[in-house]
Design an enzyme around this catalytic site. Structure first.
Site, PDB file in Angstrom:
ATOM      1  N   GLU A   1       0.819  -1.203   0.000  1.00  0.00           N
ATOM      2  CA  GLU A   1       0.000   0.000   0.000  1.00  0.00           C
ATOM      3  C   GLU A   1       0.857   1.258   0.000  1.00  0.00           C
ATOM      4  O   GLU A   1       1.994   1.256   0.460  1.00  0.00           O
ATOM      5  CB  GLU A   1      -0.924   0.014   1.220  1.00  0.00           C
ATOM      6  CG  GLU A   1      -1.866  -1.173   1.262  1.00  0.00           C
ATOM      7  CD  GLU A   1      -2.760  -1.169   2.481  1.00  0.00           C
ATOM      8  OE1 GLU A   1      -3.179  -0.072   2.899  1.00  0.00           O
ATOM      9  OE2 GLU A   1      -3.033  -2.252   3.010  1.00  0.00           O
TER      10      GLU A   1
ATOM     11  N   CYS B   1       0.346   5.485   9.733  1.00  0.00           N
ATOM     12  CA  CYS B   1       1.557   4.721  10.019  1.00  0.00           C
ATOM     13  C   CYS B   1       1.275   3.577  10.989  1.00  0.00           C
ATOM     14  O   CYS B   1       0.700   3.766  12.051  1.00  0.00           O
ATOM     15  CB  CYS B   1       2.598   5.663  10.608  1.00  0.00           C
ATOM     16  SG  CYS B   1       4.177   4.892  10.959  1.00  0.00           S
TER      17      CYS B   1
END
EC number: 2.1.1.192
Length: 368
Positions: free
Chosen positions: A109, A360
């Site tokens: 991704e 993240c």
């Protein structure tokens, strides 16, 4: 899934190697590859112009190349490397996560974040990660394989094309910042990441013509690779995922600390700062009742005082099923004050993309 504390520095054997792509090659290598097809070497420059300056990998768009040559050149240098499975957007469509399916079915991704004054893209350097940090969804999934240079570069090429074509609203139309903070430990895939940086920063049409100063490479602290990276002559920013100022806790939160401790990691970071002239970014995920005590903020400030450094505090992103969670606001505030008391610049990161598992530490959680 790896065992607690288990580290994987080398990608598992048996993975099918990605096919060669123009972005894997230097300009000289492109000429050789084109000549090997029987075409004139100058076609390499034309192909580079199409890919790196016009973001065009469809031979139908190569109108300055004879139709009879396009298929041959495409077969040699433009394989079906990766395809978009889907895009997911949030933040009024200014944040977009792209799920990629690679040639072997592996999933990775990238995340494109458009702000009023800048555009940042977070990219993956590995499929999975072998560093096994317990609070990180990607790390808990383990390492599938390294990405090729071209697989890394193509994430950015597609992002630049999307900006040009108006697919992501608002803000500038060109990438400002690229952060190697997606899936993977960049310095564990050293040669391909360095190759990608060169393609990103070589002037058009040899590369994308981006500034090295707009690129950030993160690491959990692979000291030999950090020292090697310092000798590359790059002006990129190095971000060290520290997450604890003391070895006792960091051994648990960042298992690679059992190989290279806090002092060794920071010494390597200071060497990079000295050679590159860039300040180091210290990444620190604040985890409730684990590493967010004010005394640890004080200890972190003492470690970093007087250095060319900036502390980037990250409110921990929730991961499904995880026992870890973000700090209380009052604890976050006290931690910031404890670091800042030593004259160390410190900010709390604006976390985008949480609702699409795009922030993240979440890039693998929803797909594994």
């Amino acid at each position: 899934m790896p065992k607690p504390g288990e580290l994987t520095f080398v990608a598992p054997r048996g993975a099918k190697k990605p096919p060669r792509h123009i972005a894997d090659l230097t300009p000289a290598e492109r000429k050789e590859a084109v000549a090997a097809t029987g075409e004139k070497p100058f076609r390499a420059q034309q192909l580079s112009q199409h890919y790196f300056a016009r973001y065009a990998h469809d031979p139908a768009e190569w109108t300055n190349i004879p139709a009879g040559s396009r298929e041959k050149l495409a077969e040699a240098l433009f394989p079906d490397l990766m395809s978009v499975m889907r895009h997911i957007s949030c933040d009024d469509d200014t944040t977009r996560k792209t799920l990629w399916k690679l040639h072997d079915g592996t999933l990775v991704e990238s995340v494109l974040m458009r702000y009023p004054d800048r555009v940042t893209m977070c990219i993956s350097s590995q499929a999975g990660c072998g560093m096994n940090c317990p609070f990180c969804a990607t790390g808990q999934a383990g390492l599938d394989r390294n990405l090729s240079t071209a697989e890394i570069v193509h994430q950015i090429v597609d992002g630049m094309r999307a900006l040009r074509d108006g697919e992501v609203p608002g803000g500038p139309a060109r990438l400002s910042n690229i952060v190697f903070m997606g899936m993977g430990e960049p310095l564990a895939n050293y040669n391909r990441v360095v190759g990608a940086i060169r393609r990103l920063t070589d002037p058009e049409p040899d590369g994308l013509g981006l500034s090295q100063r707009g690129i950030t490479v993160s690491t959990v602290g692979l000291v030999p690779a950090m020292l090697r990276f310092a000798d590359e002559g790059f002006k990129c920013r190095l971000a060290v995922s520290l997450h604890a100022p003391d070895d006792e806790l960091r051994d648990t939160l960042v298992p690679v600390n059992t190989r290279w401790n806090v002092r060794e990691v920071l010494d390597a970071a200071w060497e990079y700062a000295d050679k590159s002239g860039r300040r180091i970014s210290i990444e620190y995920a604040l985890i409730r009742d684990i590493n967010d005590q004010a005394w640890r903020g004080d200890r972190l400030g003492r470690l970093l005082k007087g250095k060319r450094v900036h502390v980037n505090l990250i409110p921990l992103n929730p991961t499904p099923g995880s026992k870890w969670t973000a700090s209380r606001p009052e604890d976050e505030k006290a931690f910031v004050e404890a670091v800042a008391a030593h004259g160390v610049p410190v900010t709390v990161r604006d976390t985008r993309g949480q609702e699409i598992d795009g922030a993240c530490g979440q890039l693998a959680a929803a797909e594994r």
